[in-house]
Design an enzyme around this catalytic site. Structure first.
Site, PDB file in Angstrom:
ATOM      1  CG  ASN A  99      13.618 104.713 -30.042  1.00 60.67           C
ATOM      2  OD1 ASN A  99      14.577 105.469 -30.019  1.00 60.67           O
ATOM      3  ND2 ASN A  99      13.717 103.474 -29.597  1.00 60.67           N
ATOM      4  CB  CYS A 140      18.805 107.924 -26.069  1.00 58.09           C
ATOM      5  SG  CYS A 140      17.227 107.392 -26.767  1.00 58.09           S
ATOM      6  N   GLY A 141      18.652 110.374 -28.631  1.00 63.19           N
ATOM      7  CA  GLY A 141      17.955 111.581 -29.078  1.00 63.19           C
ATOM      8  C   GLY A 141      16.456 111.542 -28.870  1.00 63.19           C
ATOM      9  CG  ASN A 161      24.740 107.564 -29.626  1.00 62.74           C
ATOM     10  OD1 ASN A 161      24.848 108.621 -30.226  1.00 62.74           O
ATOM     11  ND2 ASN A 161      23.597 106.922 -29.562  1.00 62.74           N
ATOM     12  CG  ASN A 204      23.763 103.163 -32.379  1.00 63.47           C
ATOM     13  OD1 ASN A 204      22.982 102.400 -31.842  1.00 63.47           O
ATOM     14  ND2 ASN A 204      24.506 104.020 -31.698  1.00 63.47           N
ATOM     15  CB  CYS A 222      17.951 105.390 -33.728  1.00 62.34           C
ATOM     16  SG  CYS A 222      19.427 105.864 -32.804  1.00 62.34           S
ATOM     17  N   GLY A 223      16.913 108.544 -32.595  1.00 67.50           N
ATOM     18  CA  GLY A 223      17.074 109.988 -32.724  1.00 67.50           C
ATOM     19  C   GLY A 223      18.465 110.423 -33.127  1.00 67.50           C
TER      20      GLY A 223
END
Length: 322
Positions: free
Chosen positions: A13, A77-78, A165, A199, A226-227
């Protein structure tokens, strides 16, 4: 304007990192959006899923802001937080830091390598909420758990969770990328259900505390990983009794793998510890003209081939596990 650029990735990512902590570029959000849309274009520029802007903070060691490739700013955002954490801790000369994000100040620290000779960081993902108003999701109940969303699919059931998120998770026997793309795109078009987008992750249980996750990211599309989605997926499999809180879950993805551990404290609720790579790819200087972004030029200064080579070994290992 000349701007320093660092290309990075967490489970492929990929992100561009811009250091506003050490450099007073004087950027406003309109300029950050312009930078993001221009530089993330894979056909005409460097290419990335988003840009990480590292800034000073009044109540943490530093602040991370993430702009998706379409120029929107998500809450969290992980994978990006791991990269930001590495950059900030190296900048400050220590192994741990507290990073301000849009919804919370989160701990990041360097940890034992997830695989041979890989820069590895663990981050605490939270706050977690199942309340549909926090996502938001327009739904008749306070939560949406293992429920059919007719406008998405008559056959799939979804659980909604904020990390912070918004995410919806579905468990399937087989993951088909075209279906992930179709459902993900549709979910972000039905504003009467997901007014701010969402998401969407498809999860396959592989047994032995291992899952595979593929995600359609709001504002980006299909990504290698995606974290926060992998954290959310680990949490949902624990709630459904497939995996177990406090026991590490190995999460495989198209970009490699991470490990997640779900924590549950009665007073504080759920959080997820996400552990994975924070890999540097290359750095350089960008000459950017905000009046004519298409004329901007990037000058490569340094590459990090050893880090890329090490991560390719992890990627190969992850594919063998699948």
């Amino acid at each position: 304007m000349k701007i320093g650029i660092l290309k990075t990735h967490g489970s492929y990512n990929d992100f561009i990192l811009i250091d506003e902590y050490s450099n007073d570029y004087g950027l406003n959000d309109e300029q950050r959006t312009s930078l993001t849309r221009t530089l993330c274009d894979r056909d005409h520029s460097i290419g990335a899923d988003g840009i990480l802007f590292i800034q000073k903070s009044d109540n943490a060691d530093a602040r991370m802001r993430i702009f998706n490739s379409d120029g929107t700013e998500p809450e969290m955002c992980g994978n990006g937080l791991r990269i930001a954490g590495r950059y900030i801790t190296e900048l400050l000369g220590r192994d741990h830091a507290v990073v301000e994000t849009q919804k919370a100040n989160l701990n990041v620290q360097k940890t034992d390598s997830i695989y041979e000779d890989i820069q590895t960081y663990e981050v605490l993902i939270g706050p977690v909420s199942f309340d549909v108003s926090t996502l938001p999701v327009i739904h008749s109940e306070n939560t949406l758990q293992n429920t059919v969303i007719p406008k998405l699919s008559p056959d799939l059931t979804f659980t909604a969770v904020s990390m912070p998120n918004p995410h919806i998770i579905t468990l399937v026997n087989e993951i088909r990328e075209n279906q992930v793309a179709e459902i993900g795109k549709k979910a972000n078009e039905i504003k009467d259900v997901f007014p701010k987008g969402v998401n969407v992750s498809f999860v396959k249980d592989l047994g032995d505390s291992t899952i595979f996750v593929q995600t359609y990211e709001r504002g980006v599309g299909i990504t290698n990983s995606c974290g926060t989605a992998m954290s959310a997926s680990s949490l949902i499999t624990c709630l459904l009794g497939i995996n177990h809180p406090e026991k590490e879950v190995t999460v495989l993805n198209n970009g490699g793998m991470v490990r997640c551990k779900v924590n549950h404290l009665e007073q504080e609720g759920y959080s997820v510890l996400l552990k994975g790579n924070a890999t540097y790819v290359f750095s350089g200087a960008l000459d950017f003209d905000f009046s004519k972004p298409e004329n901007s030029e990037f000058h490569l200064e340094e590459e990090f081939p050893h880090e890329e080579e090490s991560y390719r070994k992890l990627e190969a290992y992850a594919k063998n596990v699948q």
